[in-house]
Write an enzyme that holds these catalytic residues in place. Structure first.
Site, mmCIF file in Angstrom:
data_model
loop_
_atom_site.group_PDB
_atom_site.id
_atom_site.type_symbol
_atom_site.label_atom_id
_atom_site.label_comp_id
_atom_site.label_asym_id
_atom_site.label_seq_id
_atom_site.Cartn_x
_atom_site.Cartn_y
_atom_site.Cartn_z
ATOM 1 C CG HIS A 1 -19.018 6.009 -17.476
ATOM 2 N ND1 HIS A 1 -17.666 5.890 -17.763
ATOM 3 C CD2 HIS A 1 -19.632 6.112 -18.694
ATOM 4 C CE1 HIS A 1 -17.486 5.937 -19.075
ATOM 5 N NE2 HIS A 1 -18.657 6.060 -19.668
ATOM 6 C CG HIS B 1 -18.988 10.503 -21.301
ATOM 7 N ND1 HIS B 1 -19.746 10.442 -22.442
ATOM 8 C CD2 HIS B 1 -18.582 9.235 -21.073
ATOM 9 C CE1 HIS B 1 -19.813 9.192 -22.869
ATOM 10 N NE2 HIS B 1 -19.111 8.446 -22.062
ATOM 11 C CD GLU C 1 -15.358 8.599 -22.630
ATOM 12 O OE1 GLU C 1 -15.484 7.995 -21.558
ATOM 13 O OE2 GLU C 1 -15.805 8.168 -23.700
HETATM 14 C C1 BGC Z 1 -18.035 3.916 -22.958
HETATM 15 C C2 BGC Z 1 -19.140 3.294 -23.772
HETATM 16 C C3 BGC Z 1 -20.432 3.719 -23.167
HETATM 17 C C4 BGC Z 1 -20.497 5.215 -23.164
HETATM 18 C C5 BGC Z 1 -21.718 5.711 -22.449
HETATM 19 C C6 BGC Z 1 -18.155 5.382 -23.057
HETATM 20 O O1 BGC Z 1 -17.161 5.986 -22.294
HETATM 21 O O2 BGC Z 1 -16.761 3.481 -23.360
HETATM 22 O O3 BGC Z 1 -19.027 1.901 -23.820
HETATM 23 O O4 BGC Z 1 -21.524 3.184 -23.826
HETATM 24 O O5 BGC Z 1 -19.391 5.752 -22.517
HETATM 25 O O6 BGC Z 1 -22.484 6.418 -23.258
#
Ligand code: BGC
Length: 350
Positions: free
Chosen positions: A103, A177, A314
């Site tokens: 991210h 998210h 997402e």
């Molecule tokens: C990911 C997870 C991650 C989460 C963060 C998701 O988009 O795929 O692996 O732990 O985001 O909270």
């Protein structure tokens, strides 16, 4: 409506925007991380309830958030070993997730303060957020000028438009998210929500949740959501991919073949009768079943978020695309404009 939302640790004042449409649906947005902090939508009896997880103060967003409601950037999901090459130059990113980059890195778009401007049209209202990520920020090349516009429509839809330009060839994959719980905003499990995704393939991962590069059928696996089924129905099956993800944490390859804005997923919560529809121009969607929520974060309304009390959908390009040449490209060049749109639309069961 615009109100103060406190001050970040480094002294930046944060503003909170409340958008309310003609039918009473409201969406709250703060300009820290472009976070959607609340969404109040009606149930089958017309009773409004908050359907997203989050906090009611800036300190908690800074200290104990798991990407709640935020804009994710520059690159959503993982980049293997935090490395990629463009035009034979190798770029290195911060490794914030078991030797990989997740991210955007250490201080991604979710932790930046965005410039915000609210607007109102005849039938819609919204907030336009802008942020320029400078050349080299988090290791990515190019000054990247981004705009994310949240628009609430009269038919209870929140439209998110992403736009970006760069002055050097770079990679980009923006998403949102938000964790949804259509029953009660995170007070109970999401396992009874019925999910449907228009995807006959997905991208399996290794132990580090990095795509192996394969694109494989969902048919006859727990990953088949082509017909609506409760999220919990097969989540406990002994399947290597569910073991790696600790549940669902996978990128679905959408069946649509162009980048038109089309409905691609639907979630029904039988008790409240609330329905969420997702439309996107993106080729993929990460379905994350809140596996890392573990009861150590207390959010707004005094709710402590237990295991799997929120799910994320997402919309995105596929994880690790910069290292997977056969995945749809995430390269953005000077002179090009990155554009992407996703809609979260709410309805109730008849
Ligand atoms: C990911 C997870 C991650 C989460 C963060 C998701 O988009 O795929 O692996 O732990 O985001 O909270």
């Amino acid at each position: 409506m615009k109100t103060p939302f406190g001050t970040t640790k480094d002294g930046k004042k944060i503003t909170h925007y409340k958008l309310t449409n003609q039918s009473g649906m409201s969406v709250d947005i703060i300009n820290y991380g472009g976070i959607i902090s609340s969404m109040e939508v009606p149930d089958k009896n017309g009773v409004f309830g908050d359907v997203v997880l989050g906090h009611d103060n800036i300190k908690d967003y800074e200290e104990k958030s798991d990407y709640f409601g935020c804009i994710v950037g520059r690159f959503g999901n993982r980049i293997a070993h935090g490395k990629f090459s463009l035009d034979s130059t190798e770029y290195k990113l911060f490794l914030n997730n078991n030797g990989h980059t997740l991210h955007g890195g250490q201080k991604g778009f979710d932790k930046q303060v965005w410039e915000a401007k609210s607007f109102e049209n005849e039938d819609t209202l919204g907030v336009k957020l802008s942020y320029t990520s400078i050349d080299g920020e988090e290791g990515y090349p190019g000054n990247l000028k981004c705009e994310v516009t949240y628009t609430l429509t009269k038919d209870n839809a929140l439209q998110i438009d992403y736009m970006a330009v760069t002055d050097k060839t770079t990679v980009i994959n923006l998403t949102n998210h938000t964790y949804f719980n259509l029953k009660d905003g995170g007070n109970s499990s999401i396992l009874d929500h019925q999910l449907q995704i228009d995807a006959s393939h997905y991208t399996p991962v290794d132990e580090g949740l990095i795509p192996t590069g394969e694109i494989i059928p969902v048919a006859e696996t727990p990953f088949d959501f082509r017909q609506p089924k409760p999220i919990g129905k097969n989540i406990a099956v002994d399947h290597v991919q569910l073991n790696y993800g600790l549940g669902y944490d996978h990128n679905y390859v959408l069946d649509k073949t162009d980048n038109a804005l089309e409905p691609i997923s639907k979630v029904i919560e039988p008790e409240s009768g609330r329905i969420l529809e997702v439309l996107t121009t993106e080729p993929g969607i990460q379905f994350y079943s809140g596996n890392f929520l573990k009861g150590n974060i207390t959010g707004k309304h005094g709710i402590t978020y237990q295991h799997r009390t929120g799910f994320c959908l997402e919309t995105q390009h596929f994880p690790d695309s910069p290292n997977q040449p056969h995945f749809p490209s995430t390269v953005l060049k000077p002179g090009e404009t990155y554009q992407s749109t996703t809609i979260y639309r709410f309805k109730v069961q008849d």
